[in-house]
Design an enzyme around this catalytic site. Structure first.
Site, mmCIF file in Angstrom:
data_model
loop_
_atom_site.group_PDB
_atom_site.id
_atom_site.type_symbol
_atom_site.label_atom_id
_atom_site.label_comp_id
_atom_site.label_asym_id
_atom_site.label_seq_id
_atom_site.Cartn_x
_atom_site.Cartn_y
_atom_site.Cartn_z
ATOM 1 N N LYS A 86 33.989 9.576 -14.109
ATOM 2 C CA LYS A 86 33.032 8.873 -13.254
ATOM 3 C C LYS A 86 33.575 7.506 -12.845
ATOM 4 O O LYS A 86 34.276 6.847 -13.625
ATOM 5 C CB LYS A 86 31.706 8.721 -14.003
ATOM 6 C CG LYS A 86 30.546 8.174 -13.191
ATOM 7 C CD LYS A 86 29.274 8.198 -14.032
ATOM 8 C CE LYS A 86 28.086 7.605 -13.294
ATOM 9 N NZ LYS A 86 26.851 7.649 -14.119
ATOM 10 N N SER B 4 22.712 8.927 -11.906
ATOM 11 C CA SER B 4 23.801 8.294 -11.184
ATOM 12 C C SER B 4 25.101 9.085 -11.221
ATOM 13 O O SER B 4 26.062 8.732 -10.536
ATOM 14 C CB SER B 4 24.048 6.890 -11.736
ATOM 15 O OG SER B 4 24.498 6.940 -13.078
ATOM 16 N N SER C 37 20.924 9.675 -16.140
ATOM 17 C CA SER C 37 21.971 9.827 -15.138
ATOM 18 C C SER C 37 22.896 11.023 -15.327
ATOM 19 O O SER C 37 23.655 11.356 -14.420
ATOM 20 C CB SER C 37 22.815 8.557 -15.055
ATOM 21 O OG SER C 37 22.061 7.505 -14.510
#
Length: 469
Positions: free
Chosen positions: A83, A159, A183
């Protein structure tokens, strides 16, 4: 070993077996993944950075090790992603923000990236996140909007939305997510993938998240088995992590087909959440399936009031911490929504902050008591399905902020419990639905056993192309 005939259908565990037998090589698989990223990523924006040359170099090194019969680790040759909030040597970590620079030097691995690399994973690239990971959808001023592979008009959630979109399309088999308010679990529910937020601290974090006690790192994959493989590879202590919270244990997951005697509390709405009837219908069937596996299911609620005020206090202060480090010019470049909550965080008094910390501790104790009676709590993961991309809340809804539409997720960041989103079906509109499975702290294996038993008996379905309907 498998009747799957194309690389895009294979799991991480299946790929390792094919590497072992020589039926496939990391070079073939990585090349296929890179080709499909080039083809499909423009439609979904799962990756914000792809290291085409570096990935192939890693794949060739892995292939040589397999030919010698000497893989270097448990993930050798598996195409994987990190990420864009997590430092990765040789790749930019821009955090989705115009306030960051592309100059680098990008010479440091975070513990997660380092462990993946040591275990032989082929790090393909970085997946898209909202700016500083601040919200439950994925769009940012730097890289734009991430879309849902099931319908590219819709959000993939956030997210870790880029990781979820990549997992749904098998653009790599292992994907790192982070979860400080849902997330990992939100985008997994929206995209029909599996993800777990393990007990806080099980996977080390450095640099420390601005959300400190709320933030967990974890895997996002197509299958529970692949996530277990990834978890066991990255759950190594790191002396840089100043917030380690969980004792390590290994291995995770005994393969089980049934759940005889498992004590399950099913909460349809926590006593205060309005759930889409189409989602509730899918969840009700999933709970019946658990009972068919031998689980002892009782209906009830966890017994707490909505802790959003507690969560928001800690969340807003974390945002303020990030914004405080920026110059006035940089602040002007921020996502307006992030700038707003950072301003709210600046107004939080020390008294209110410490009261929120104390309330969090009380909630931990309440859930510990709850789990003396029940092994796991199950609930809908989301009260709604994926909505229009590019919006923080569903258009024409009464929601004000993203926290309003994900009430099942953030309570378990406050309590630091292990919680997973398990794909369990589809609405009549063809959108994925996730079942949330939660256990007491340090009982991660219990969550995984429930999810694995369910998955073995009711396997998920996946997309083969990112075409909008």
């Amino acid at each position: 070993m498998t009747d799957k005939t194309t690389i895009d259908a294979l799991t991480a565990v299946e790929l390792l077996e094919l590497y072992r037998t020589g039926e496939l090589s990391p070079v073939e698989v990585t090349s296929d993944v890179l080709d499909r990223i080039a083809l499909y990523n423009p439609a979904v924006n799962a990756y914000c950075h792809v290291d085409f040359e570096g990935a192939m170099q890693q794949a060739r090194a892995s292939e040589a090790r397999w030919l010698r019969g000497q893989p270097c680790g448990a993930l050798d040759g598996l195409p994987s992603s990190i990420k864009d909030l997590t430092l990765t040597k040789g790749m930019p970590t821009r955090k989705g923000s115009l306030t960051t620079s592309d100059e680098g030097p990008w010479d440091t691995d975070a513990p997660f990236s380092s462990s993946m690399r040591k275990e032989g994973a082929v790090l393909v690239g970085k997946t898209t996140t909202p700016e500083f990971g601040w919200k439950g959808v994925t769009d940012n001023p730097l890289y734009g909007v991430t879309r849902n592979p099931w319908d590219t008009n819709l959000t993939a959630g956030g997210s870790s939305g880029g990781a979820a979109a990549a997992a749904a399309l098998n653009l790599g088999v292992l994907h790192q997510g982070s979860d400080a308010g849902g997330s990992i679990r939100i985008p997994c529910a929206f995209t029909g993938t599996f993800g777990i937020k393990p007990t806080f601290g099980y996977i080390p974090q450095w640099p420390t998240s601005a959300m400190t006690l709320l933030s967990h790192l974890g895997p996002m994959t197509r299958t529970v088995e692949d996530s277990v493989l990834m978890l066991n590879a990255v759950a190594h202590p790191d002396s840089r992590d100043g917030l380690i919270g969980a004792a390590r244990q290994s291995p995770w997951l005994n393969s089980v087909d049934r759940l005889d005697g498992l004590r399950v509390c099913f909460s349809a709405n926590f006593g205060y959440v309005k759930v889409d009837p189409a989602i509730q219908s899918v969840i009700n069937q999933a709970v019946k399936n658990l009972a068919q596996l031998g689980a002892i299911v009782e209906s009830g609620d966890p017994g707490f009031d909505d802790p959003q005020d507690i969560f928001n206090t800690l969340w807003f202060v974390g945002a303020a911490r990030v914004a405080r480090q920026l110059s006035p010019h940089q602040r002007m470049l921020l996502d307006p929504g992030f700038a707003e909550i950072a301003e709210l965080g600046e107004a939080v008094s020390l008294n209110k902050y410490t009261e929120a910390l104390a309330a969090r501790v009380d909630l931990v104790a309440k859930m510990a008591s709850f789990h003396e009676r029940y092994d796991v709590l199950v609930s809908p993961m989301m009260p709604i399905t994926a909505f229009a991309a590019g919006h923080n809340v569903p258009p024409c809804s009464s929601y004000k902020r993203w926290m309003d539409w994900t009430p099942f997720s953030y309570p378990f960041n406050l309590t630091q419990q292990p919680a997973a989103s398990l794909p369990c079906g589809f609405t009549p509109d063809g959108l994925p639905v996730g079942l949330q499975v939660v256990a007491t702290r340090f009982a991660d294996e219990k969550v995984l056993q429930v999810c694995r038993a369910y998955e073995k008996n009711w396997p998920s379905e996946f997309l083969s192309a990112p075409l909008s309907r």
